[in-house]
Design a protein around this motif. Structure first.
Motif, PDB file in Angstrom:
ATOM      1  N   ALA A   1       0.909  -1.307   0.069  1.00  0.00           N
ATOM      2  CA  ALA A   1       0.076  -0.145  -0.248  1.00  0.00           C
ATOM      3  C   ALA A   1       0.804   1.381   0.090  1.00  0.00           C
ATOM      4  N   GLY A   2       2.204   1.031   0.825  1.00  0.00           N
ATOM      5  CA  GLY A   2       2.934   2.472   0.760  1.00  0.00           C
ATOM      6  C   GLY A   2       3.263   2.564  -0.524  1.00  0.00           C
ATOM      7  N   TYR A   3       3.829   1.505  -1.199  1.00  0.00           N
ATOM      8  CA  TYR A   3       4.516   1.830  -2.825  1.00  0.00           C
ATOM      9  C   TYR A   3       3.300   2.381  -3.390  1.00  0.00           C
ATOM     10  N   ALA A   4       2.071   1.920  -3.547  1.00  0.00           N
ATOM     11  CA  ALA A   4       1.136   2.301  -4.546  1.00  0.00           C
ATOM     12  C   ALA A   4       0.798   3.910  -4.156  1.00  0.00           C
ATOM     13  N   LEU A   5       0.691   4.149  -2.896  1.00  0.00           N
ATOM     14  CA  LEU A   5       0.535   5.710  -2.390  1.00  0.00           C
ATOM     15  C   LEU A   5       1.688   6.566  -2.699  1.00  0.00           C
ATOM     16  N   ALA A   6       2.898   5.888  -2.791  1.00  0.00           N
ATOM     17  CA  ALA A   6       3.930   6.877  -2.952  1.00  0.00           C
ATOM     18  C   ALA A   6       4.437   7.104  -4.472  1.00  0.00           C
ATOM     19  N   LYS A   7       4.051   6.122  -5.123  1.00  0.00           N
ATOM     20  CA  LYS A   7       4.693   6.082  -6.611  1.00  0.00           C
ATOM     21  C   LYS A   7       3.765   6.036  -7.684  1.00  0.00           C
ATOM     22  N   PHE A   8       2.582   5.963  -7.296  1.00  0.00           N
ATOM     23  CA  PHE A   8       1.247   5.985  -8.249  1.00  0.00           C
ATOM     24  C   PHE A   8       0.497   7.032  -8.224  1.00  0.00           C
ATOM     25  N   LYS A   9       0.380   7.760  -9.007  1.00  0.00           N
ATOM     26  CA  LYS A   9      -0.619   9.013  -9.494  1.00  0.00           C
ATOM     27  C   LYS A   9      -1.941   8.580  -9.825  1.00  0.00           C
ATOM     28  N   PHE A  10      -2.924   8.672  -8.785  1.00  0.00           N
ATOM     29  CA  PHE A  10      -4.515   8.391  -9.303  1.00  0.00           C
ATOM     30  C   PHE A  10      -5.260   9.071  -8.648  1.00  0.00           C
ATOM     31  N   ARG A  11      -6.575   9.379  -8.916  1.00  0.00           N
ATOM     32  CA  ARG A  11      -7.429  10.059  -8.340  1.00  0.00           C
ATOM     33  C   ARG A  11      -7.914   9.463  -6.724  1.00  0.00           C
ATOM     34  N   GLY A  12      -7.949  10.348  -6.188  1.00  0.00           N
ATOM     35  CA  GLY A  12      -8.034   9.962  -4.573  1.00  0.00           C
ATOM     36  C   GLY A  12      -7.116   9.428  -3.832  1.00  0.00           C
ATOM     37  N   ASN A  13      -5.876   9.618  -4.644  1.00  0.00           N
ATOM     38  CA  ASN A  13      -4.514   9.376  -3.585  1.00  0.00           C
ATOM     39  C   ASN A  13      -4.434   9.745  -2.375  1.00  0.00           C
ATOM     40  N   VAL A  14      -4.725  11.186  -2.365  1.00  0.00           N
ATOM     41  CA  VAL A  14      -4.406  11.916  -1.107  1.00  0.00           C
ATOM     42  C   VAL A  14      -5.415  11.637   0.141  1.00  0.00           C
ATOM     43  N   LEU A  15      -6.806  11.552  -0.489  1.00  0.00           N
ATOM     44  CA  LEU A  15      -7.819  11.212   0.309  1.00  0.00           C
ATOM     45  C   LEU A  15      -7.717   9.672   1.130  1.00  0.00           C
ATOM     46  N   LEU A  16      -7.226   8.920   0.248  1.00  0.00           N
ATOM     47  CA  LEU A  16      -6.705   7.334   0.831  1.00  0.00           C
ATOM     48  C   LEU A  16      -5.786   7.449   1.772  1.00  0.00           C
ATOM     49  N   PHE A  17      -4.650   8.223   1.511  1.00  0.00           N
ATOM     50  CA  PHE A  17      -3.662   8.425   2.434  1.00  0.00           C
ATOM     51  C   PHE A  17      -4.098   8.884   3.507  1.00  0.00           C
ATOM     52  N   ALA A  18      -4.927  10.077   3.449  1.00  0.00           N
ATOM     53  CA  ALA A  18      -5.327  10.604   4.796  1.00  0.00           C
ATOM     54  C   ALA A  18      -6.272   9.586   5.377  1.00  0.00           C
ATOM     55  N   THR A  19      -7.045   8.967   4.871  1.00  0.00           N
ATOM     56  CA  THR A  19      -7.674   7.811   5.603  1.00  0.00           C
ATOM     57  C   THR A  19      -6.887   6.974   6.450  1.00  0.00           C
ATOM     58  N   PHE A  20      -5.873   6.619   5.835  1.00  0.00           N
ATOM     59  CA  PHE A  20      -4.717   5.708   6.581  1.00  0.00           C
ATOM     60  C   PHE A  20      -4.490   6.431   7.800  1.00  0.00           C
ATOM     61  N   ILE A  21      -4.356   7.953   7.437  1.00  0.00           N
ATOM     62  CA  ILE A  21      -3.753   8.578   8.888  1.00  0.00           C
ATOM     63  C   ILE A  21      -4.684   8.707   9.939  1.00  0.00           C
ATOM     64  N   GLY A  22      -5.904   9.053   9.461  1.00  0.00           N
ATOM     65  CA  GLY A  22      -6.940   9.286  10.183  1.00  0.00           C
ATOM     66  C   GLY A  22      -7.507   8.349  11.114  1.00  0.00           C
ATOM     67  N   GLY A  23      -7.316   6.844  10.518  1.00  0.00           N
ATOM     68  CA  GLY A  23      -7.333   5.569  11.310  1.00  0.00           C
ATOM     69  C   GLY A  23      -6.601   5.389  12.745  1.00  0.00           C
ATOM     70  N   ASN A  24      -5.299   6.265  12.441  1.00  0.00           N
ATOM     71  CA  ASN A  24      -4.526   6.265  13.812  1.00  0.00           C
ATOM     72  C   ASN A  24      -4.950   6.872  15.006  1.00  0.00           C
ATOM     73  N   PHE A  25      -5.796   8.022  14.802  1.00  0.00           N
ATOM     74  CA  PHE A  25      -6.339   8.887  15.815  1.00  0.00           C
ATOM     75  C   PHE A  25      -7.703   8.397  16.527  1.00  0.00           C
ATOM     76  N   VAL A  26      -8.187   7.226  16.028  1.00  0.00           N
ATOM     77  CA  VAL A  26      -9.576   6.595  16.404  1.00  0.00           C
ATOM     78  C   VAL A  26      -9.114   5.940  17.686  1.00  0.00           C
ATOM     79  N   PRO A  27      -9.531   6.275  19.054  1.00  0.00           N
ATOM     80  CA  PRO A  27      -9.342   5.436  19.971  1.00  0.00           C
ATOM     81  C   PRO A  27      -9.830   4.021  19.919  1.00  0.00           C
ATOM     82  N   PHE A  28      -8.830   3.103  20.261  1.00  0.00           N
ATOM     83  CA  PHE A  28      -9.191   1.617  19.893  1.00  0.00           C
ATOM     84  C   PHE A  28     -10.515   1.397  20.935  1.00  0.00           C
TER      85      PHE A  28
END
Length: 283
Positions: free
Chosen positions: A98-125
């Motif tokens: 996933a990191g390779y795809a987000l870092a080296k592939f340019k596609f629509r929603g790339n930033v939004l998908l990456f922000a989703t991964f980041i946002g998941g870290n802030f959800v209290p488990f």
């Protein structure tokens, strides 16, 4: 712009700094020292209230032998290994892809998908406890090693993807473009070009995730209830009886449970430090 190195400050500051470090180190190690001392005490010594003094009778061999012969500690350790190792492999493998795809592939929603991964870290488990438990029950995965493995892979994917993406994005695009021009497939580029370059990062991430999953107590308590699946963190709490707690065995079990992450860290220390400092001097 940068703080003055401690060596260049006054002598009094240097002395205070060194004294403070030793005080902080001792305070930080006190609980561990207490557990280690308790694991070597006899039952009579504990009942007399000798918690911090030198044990009147050293029971190191007896206690550490008894924790394996009189309790399911060996089973708990085996369960932890069977849960942690596949979970680490799965989380690191998925996050690297996933990191390779987000870092080296340019596609629509790339930033939004990456922000989703980041946002998941802030959800209290803790707020996920009831939904995750109900989900595992409905899928027939409650009180199974598979359910705990799948949960840890999913739960660690956000942090792992963030970690790997930030390393892979620093790799030169020219290397990947040159391989593409030569007609190399994306899978071979990932396997033969990207993976060797991020090997220190993978080692560092593996050590971190191994420690996180091995030391997990909350989800081991929520998703597991039988000794056949219970990992060592939840297993140690199960050693406490209903009327009497064998603190010497609990302490010995705690020390044994803490050894695998410590051994792994020292075995992978060189790769761990290299992974954390990778790219620190770039530019």
């Amino acid at each position: 712009m940068f703080p003055t190195p401690i060596e260049k400050l006054s002598k009094s500051v240097n002395i205070s700094y060194r004294v403070a470090i030793w005080i902080a180190l001792i305070l930080w190690l006190l609980p561990l020292i207490a557990v280690m001392m308790t694991s070597a005490r006899s039952v009579a010594d504990i009942n007399m209230g000798n918690y911090w003094g030198i044990p009147e009778q050293w029971m190191i061999l007896e206690n550490y032998t008894k924790v394996f012969t009189s309790t399911p500690m060996a089973r708990y350790l085996f369960n932890s290994i069977m849960i942690t190792v596949p979970a680490v492999i799965g989380a690191v493998a998925i996050s690297t892809l996933a990191g390779y795809a987000l870092a080296k592939f340019k596609f629509r929603g790339n930033v939004l998908l990456f922000a989703t991964f980041i946002g998941g870290n802030f959800v209290p488990f803790q707020i996920l406890m009831i939904p995750v438990r109900d989900l595992t029950i409905s899928m027939g995965l409650y009180d199974t090693a598979t359910g705990l493995i799948l949960f840890h892979v999913a739960f660690q994917a956000g942090f792992c993807t963030l970690f790997m993406r930030n390393f892979i994005v620093g790799l030169p695009d020219e290397l990947i473009e040159a391989a593409r021009v030569e007609g190399v497939s994306e899978w071979k580029i990932f396997w033969h070009v990207v993976l060797p370059l991020v090997r220190p990062a993978i080692a560092a991430l593996s050590v971190l995730i191994f420690t996180f999953i091995w030391n997990d107590y909350f989800w081991a308590l929520v998703l597991v209830q039988s000794d056949e699946v219970r990992p060592v963190t939840a297993g140690i709490s199960a050693l406490m009886g209903q009327w009497l707690a064998s603190w010497q065995l609990i302490s010995a079990g705690s020390i044994v449970a803490a050894l695998p992450p410590v051994i792994l860290f020292f075995a992978m220390q060189k790769h761990f430090i290299a992974g954390l400092t990778l790219g620190a001097t770039k530019g």
